[in-house]
Design a protein around this motif. Structure first.
Motif, PDB file in Angstrom:
ATOM      1  N   ARG A 224       0.832  -1.209   0.000  1.00 22.61           N
ATOM      2  CA  ARG A 224       0.000   0.000   0.000  1.00 22.61           C
ATOM      3  C   ARG A 224       0.860   1.249   0.000  1.00 22.61           C
ATOM      4  N   ALA A 225       1.937   1.213   0.803  1.00 24.01           N
ATOM      5  CA  ALA A 225       2.831   2.375   0.854  1.00 24.01           C
ATOM      6  C   ALA A 225       3.462   2.628  -0.508  1.00 24.01           C
ATOM      7  N   ALA A 226       3.856   1.535  -1.174  1.00 27.16           N
ATOM      8  CA  ALA A 226       4.457   1.671  -2.502  1.00 27.16           C
ATOM      9  C   ALA A 226       3.441   2.233  -3.497  1.00 27.16           C
ATOM     10  N   GLU A 227       2.209   1.766  -3.413  1.00 25.99           N
ATOM     11  CA  GLU A 227       1.170   2.258  -4.325  1.00 25.99           C
ATOM     12  C   GLU A 227       0.870   3.730  -4.065  1.00 25.99           C
ATOM     13  N   GLU A 228       0.868   4.082  -2.767  1.00 20.94           N
ATOM     14  CA  GLU A 228       0.622   5.497  -2.441  1.00 20.94           C
ATOM     15  C   GLU A 228       1.761   6.383  -2.935  1.00 20.94           C
ATOM     16  N   ARG A 229       3.007   5.883  -2.795  1.00 20.78           N
ATOM     17  CA  ARG A 229       4.132   6.654  -3.310  1.00 20.78           C
ATOM     18  C   ARG A 229       4.024   6.818  -4.829  1.00 20.78           C
ATOM     19  N   GLN A 230       3.611   5.722  -5.479  1.00 18.19           N
ATOM     20  CA  GLN A 230       3.483   5.782  -6.933  1.00 18.19           C
ATOM     21  C   GLN A 230       2.400   6.765  -7.345  1.00 18.19           C
ATOM     22  N   ARG A 231       1.253   6.735  -6.622  1.00 19.59           N
ATOM     23  CA  ARG A 231       0.186   7.678  -6.942  1.00 19.59           C
ATOM     24  C   ARG A 231       0.639   9.122  -6.695  1.00 19.59           C
ATOM     25  N   ALA A 232       1.384   9.313  -5.605  1.00 23.41           N
ATOM     26  CA  ALA A 232       1.875  10.666  -5.311  1.00 23.41           C
ATOM     27  C   ALA A 232       2.834  11.142  -6.390  1.00 23.41           C
ATOM     28  N   GLU A 233       3.701  10.208  -6.813  1.00 18.33           N
ATOM     29  CA  GLU A 233       4.643  10.572  -7.866  1.00 18.33           C
ATOM     30  C   GLU A 233       3.918  10.887  -9.177  1.00 18.33           C
TER      31      GLU A 233
END
Length: 276
Positions: A224-233
C-alpha cells in the motif's frame, strides 16, 4: 524344571504359592519390580526379578525362598526359571523386598526369612506391611542383618533409592527424585505428556500462523505504501506537466497558480529549475 548333575536333583521353578494374595500386594510388588528394572535398564549387569525362587546352595533344593522382589548386582539381565546361585558366579541377591499379605506372619517374615537372608548373604532386606503402613529394613553389618533404626527417608546404600510412607502408602523415589509409579500412573503420565506435547505443538503452530499473518500484513502495508508513493509521484508529475503546458500557452505564473490552486512560489520554483 531344572535337573542338576549333582545326584540328578531337581530344582522346581515354582513353589506352588501365588505371587500375591490381594490386589494391593500385587500392585506394590509390580511397582517395585518395574521401578527397579527401569532404574537399572542401562546397566546390563543388574538382574531384577519378582517372585523368583532363589536356591543358594547346590545340592539342597529344599533350601530356597522366593522374595517378592530381588536385585542381583553383577549378574546379567535375562529370563530365568529360578536363581541358582552356583550358576550365577555364586553371587547372592544383594537386596530383597517382601510385601506382607494377610496370610503372612511376623514370625515368617521377620524371623524365618530374615534368618535365611542373613545366612545366605543378602545385604539389604526391606519389608512393608500394607495394611498397617509399616516399613522395616535391615542392613548387613558383618555377619548379621541389623535393623535400620528409622526407615523414613532412608536411602538404600546399594540402590540409591529413597523410602518413605505417606498416609500408610509406601513411596519409593529414584536417585533423581522421581517417584516409582504403577503402570496405571505411568500410562496417565504418558497421556499427560502427549497432551502437553500436542498442546505445545498447537501453540507453536498458532504462533507460526500469527507470524505469517504479521508478515502478510507487513507485506500488504509495504504494498500500500508503494502504491501510495506511486500515486503521489504520478500526481506530482501530472501537476508538473500541467504547469509546463499552461506556461507554454503564455499564462503568467499567477494565472497558472490560480488555475491549479497552487502557491505562486511553487510555480516559480519549477520555472526556475527548468530555466536553470
Amino acid at each position: 524344571m531344572i535337573v542338576s548333575s549333582l545326584s540328578q536333583l531337581e530344582y522346581p521353578e515354582s513353589d506352588g504359592q501365588p505371587l500375591a494374595d490381594n490386589t494391593l500386594q500385587f500392585r506394590l510388588i509390580v511397582t517395585l519390580q518395574g521401578g527397579l528394572d527401569a532404574l537399572f535398564q542401562d546397566n546390563p549387569n543388574v538382574f531384577v526379578a519378582g517372585d523368583l525362587l532363589w536356591y543358594p546352595v547346590e545340592g539342597e533344593p529344599w533350601t530356597r525362598v522366593a522374595p517378592d522382589v530381588l536385585v542381583a548386582i553383577g549378574r546379567p539381565k535375562g529370563d530365568r526359571g529360578s536363581y541358582l546361585q552356583w550358576r550365577e558366579n555364586n553371587i547372592p541377591p544383594q537386596v530383597v523386598f517382601e510385601i506382607a499379605s494377610p496370610s503372612n506372619t511376623r514370625q515368617e517374615l521377620e524371623v524365618t526369612k530374615h534368618h535365611f537372608y542373613e545366612r545366605y548373604g543378602v545385604e539389604e532386606y526391606y519389608l512393608f506391611y500394607p495394611e498397617q503402613g509399616e516399613l522395616k529394613g535391615w542392613l548387613r553389618s558383618e555377619e548379621i542383618l541389623a535393623p535400620i533404626p528409622t526407615m523414613d527417608n532412608w536411602i538404600s546404600p546399594r540402590l540409591g533409592i529413597r523410602f518413605t510412607v505417606v498416609e500408610d502408602q509406601l513411596v519409593v523415589y529414584h536417585p533423581t527424585g522421581e517417584r516409582f509409579t504403577s503402570f496405571v500412573e505411568l500410562v496417565a503420565q504418558n497421556q499427560q505428556i502427549r497432551q502437553e506435547a500436542e498442546q505445545a505443538r498447537l501453540q507453536a503452530q498458532q504462533a507460526r500462523l500469527q507470524v505469517e499473518e504479521e508478515r502478510q500484513r507487513a507485506a500488504e502495508e509495504r504494498q500500500r505504501a508503494a502504491e501510495e508513493r506511486q500515486r503521489a509521484e504520478e500526481a506530482e508529475q501530472a501537476q508538473l506537466n500541467a504547469i509546463s503546458q499552461l506556461l507554454e500557452l503564455g499564462m503568467t505564473v499567477e494565472q497558472v497558480a490560480q488555475v491549479l490552486s497552487l502557491p505562486v512560489e511553487r510555480i516559480e520554483n519549477w520555472r526556475d529549475r527548468q530555466n536553470g
